[in-house]
Design a protein around this motif. Structure first.
Motif: not given
Length: 416
Positions: A89-95, A112-116, A169-179, A247-253
């Protein structure tokens, strides 16, 4: 131990059940046999219908006009559902794509379809195979013993998908932990904490990171998927910061966690079924069907939810407008009506009509990439494998959404 139908239904809302496959499949087999559309009232959750047969899940997936993703695309505690509703309702949700219905889903998915697509997969294949070789080489460096999940299976697909996005690549560990915190929110080893606030804090960390990425790619576009998302337009308008970050979240996780579960679970299945391992090594041409069997066997995505937009029926059971159904993919993928001897791992199973990637308009965007990564890893590993056995007790993640093995200790010998 005898299990009642009520107890069987409640296992679907119990994260610990997914870490105990014998218990889980006892419950699912009972539901498929005696009450394949079963009403579940679990403490702390809004009630739902558990749908456990392959045919019924296919019917629901086909009818996306009646069975909608919004507002409840995955099973979550009632408190989390309500918090997400306020955020929407606030426009701040994961979508993400899994939260959307047509027509919004169709136009957003196209970004993102063409990339796959097959052409893009062919362009990536050499790099994926190089990475597979590097990670098998690392197994040689570990001295014949490792935790295959944490040291190989988790990092290899993570590297592939984050490289596709264009993250450093330096951000990969952070993405792994958050996932791990996001998908392991109900697992004591991975969770940030056990509350809705902890889950929302993980999402906020994702959003903060990806908001910065969106700004950077809009300021200086690059030739990667992150830039394509940041600069995409729907109806002439750029995505909002929250929609881009979603969009990034669903692709990255989902782009790496599901594949790592398949690879770990696939290797575990081969260790537990040595005749199938020998068969596969003697006939490498079976690898494509073996990969499909690994995907069926593991089924990394445990469920999605749909909500009825009108009164309807599922397998003769009345489902009222506004009621939710849980689609149990592990159950569909062991359905005796579809799979001959479904509890046998068969590297040559054909046909293999598993639903691990879903079906219909919401079919997994990254299915081709997941198949390619899994095949590349085993293409590299199996010819070099002299022997392999468990070196400890495997452990599964406690979850109700996405997961698989979190530890697979193995002892092995690789050929030079």
């Amino acid at each position: 131990m005898t299990m009642t139908l009520t107890e069987a239904g409640l296992t679907l809302a119990d994260p610990s059940a997914y870490a105990d496959e014998a218990r889980l499949h006892q419950a699912l087999s009972l539901l498929r046999r005696d009450e394949p559309v079963h009403w579940v009232e679990a403490a702390g959750y809004h009630p739902f219908w558990a749908v456990t047969r392959h045919a019924d899940i296919m019917e629901i997936e086909r009818d996306h006009a009646v069975f909608r993703n919004a507002p409840r695309p995955v099973l979550a505690k009632a408190e989390t559902d309500e918090r997400m509703e306020r955020s929407r309702a606030e426009g701040t949700a994961l979508r993400t794509l899994i939260h959307m219905d047509d027509p919004q889903h169709r136009v957003t998915r196209a970004i993102g379809a063409d990339w796959f697509k097959p052409r893009a997969m062919r362009a990536m294949e050499q790099r994926v195979r190089e990475l597979a070789r590097q990670y098998v080489d690392r197994m040689s460096e570990y001295g014949g013993e490792c935790d295959f999940t944490t040291q190989v299976a988790t990092h290899y697909p993570l590297y592939v998908i984050l490289s596709l996005l264009g993250l450093p690549e330096s951000d990969f560990p952070r993405m792994l932990k958050l996932t791990q915190q996001l998908f392991g929110g109900t697992d004591k080893e991975f969770q940030r904490g056990g509350t809705t606030e902890d889950i929302m804090a993980t999402l906020l960390d994702f959003f903060t990171y990806f908001h910065r990425l969106t700004a950077a790619r809009r300021d200086t576009p690059t030739d990667d998927l992150a830039s394509a998302i940041a600069n995409a337009r729907v109806d002439g308008e750029l995505l909002s910061d929250y929609d881009a970050a979603s969009y990034y979240v669903i692709i990255a996780t989902a782009g790496h966690d599901t594949t790592s579960s398949t690879i770990s679970g696939g290797l575990h299945a081969l260790i537990e079924h040595p005749a199938e391992l020998a068969r596969l090594r003697e006939d490498p041409a079976l690898l494509p069907t073996a990969v499909e069997e690994m995907i069926r066997w593991v089924t990394p995505v445990k469920e999605f939810m749909r909500t009825a937009a009108a009164d309807t029926r599922v397998n003769g059971v009345a489902v009222r407008e506004g009621e939710s159904v849980l689609l149990s993919y592990p159950s569909a993928n062991r359905d005796e009506a579809v799979f001959t001897d479904p509890f046998r791992f068969d590297a040559g199973r054909d046909p293999n009509k598993h639903l691990a990637f879903g079906f219909g308009v919401h079919y997994c965007l990254g299915a081709a990439l997941a198949r390619m990564e899994t095949r590349a890893l085993f293409d590299e590993l199996l010819p070099r494998l002299d022997s392999i056995e468990l070196a400890g007790t495997p452990e599964w993640m406690s979850t109700t959404f996405v997961g698989g093995l979190k530890h697979l200790p193995i002892r092995y010998r690789l050929k030079d």
